[in-house]
Scaffold this active site. Structure first.
Site, PDB file in Angstrom:
ATOM      1  N   SER A   1       0.837  -1.190   0.000  1.00  0.00           N
ATOM      2  CA  SER A   1       0.000   0.000   0.000  1.00  0.00           C
ATOM      3  C   SER A   1       0.882   1.254   0.000  1.00  0.00           C
ATOM      4  O   SER A   1       1.702   1.436  -0.875  1.00  0.00           O
ATOM      5  CB  SER A   1      -0.950  -0.051   1.207  1.00  0.00           C
ATOM      6  OG  SER A   1      -1.923   0.961   1.158  1.00  0.00           O
TER       7      SER A   1
ATOM      8  N   HIS B   1      -2.270  -1.314  -4.364  1.00  0.00           N
ATOM      9  CA  HIS B   1      -3.723  -1.316  -4.544  1.00  0.00           C
ATOM     10  C   HIS B   1      -4.239   0.115  -4.492  1.00  0.00           C
ATOM     11  O   HIS B   1      -3.497   1.046  -4.199  1.00  0.00           O
ATOM     12  CB  HIS B   1      -4.421  -2.205  -3.508  1.00  0.00           C
ATOM     13  CG  HIS B   1      -4.285  -1.742  -2.088  1.00  0.00           C
ATOM     14  ND1 HIS B   1      -4.778  -2.452  -1.016  1.00  0.00           N
ATOM     15  CD2 HIS B   1      -3.702  -0.637  -1.531  1.00  0.00           C
ATOM     16  CE1 HIS B   1      -4.523  -1.818   0.107  1.00  0.00           C
ATOM     17  NE2 HIS B   1      -3.873  -0.716  -0.180  1.00  0.00           N
TER      18      HIS B   1
END
Length: 210
Positions: free
Chosen positions: A106, A131
């Site tokens: 992330s 993501h």
């Protein structure tokens, strides 16, 4: 259940350094900071961002030309906290080298790829995950709509940052970040998130002469 990170920090070892003024004790992270090494370990949040940004600014003031090394092992965290670190990395004058050990997921992956070009590394068994941002909101319908619009703007901005640092086109980034996308160290290199996978530390010139 106790926080494992807080437990680990309570066990931080001290190191003794001999100087011409006698002995001086440092916790291990302060001693590594003297070597211009900063750690991002654990979730990215406001407290961590404050400390990391302060260390980056301190090292810039100490020497505005010498490289800073950022070691990352993070599952990600708060987007705004990560962006504070990212912007500071881009703002300061010294080049920032990044290295992933363990994982960079992330926001951790964004900070990893934000290092100086040619100085972004990962260890061979590290895992990288990218993501799109996520969030949950409650309240009046109009407020929920505004929050949704804001997170869409943030998603677009994060995609643009990945495009800038990886060299991939926007459509590829948007498609890759649509869901959790895990990469091995070699896959992250091929994607452009890092420049090289390193297994051993390179010898210094002094070591080679010895």
């Amino acid at each position: 259940m106790s926080d494992p990170i807080k437990t680990a920090l309570s066990l931080v070892p001290m190191v003794i350094e001999q100087t011409n003024r006698g002995e001086r004790a440092y916790d291990i992270f302060s001693r590594l900071l003297k070597e211009r090494i900063i750690f991002i370990n654990g979730p990215v949040e406001d407290g961590m961002a404050m400390l990391v940004c302060a260390q980056l600014l301190f090292l810039e003031a100490e020497n505005p030309k010498k490289e800073i090394s950022l070691y990352i092992n993070s599952p990600g965290g708060v987007v705004t906290s990560g962006m504070a670190i990212y912007d500071t990395m881009q703002f300061i004058r010294p080049p920032v080298s990044t290295l992933c050990m363990g994982q960079a997921a992330s926001m951790g992956s964004l900070l990893l790829t934000a290092g100086a070009k040619g100085h972004r590394f990962t260890l061979p068994n590290a895992r990288i995950m990218v993501h799109q941002p996520s969030g949950g909101f409650q309240g009046q319908a109009s407020d929920i709509e505004r929050h949704a619009q804001d997170i869409i703007k943030m998603k677009q901005r994060l995609n643009e940052i990945y495009v800038q640092h990886t060299g991939q086109n926007y459509d590829v980034i948007e498609r890759t970040l649509d869901r959790d996308h895990f990469m091995t160290a070699e896959e992250a290199k091929q994607f452009g998130l890092v420049d090289d996978v390193i297994q051993y530390r390179a010898e210094t010139e002094k070591e080679e002469k010895d």
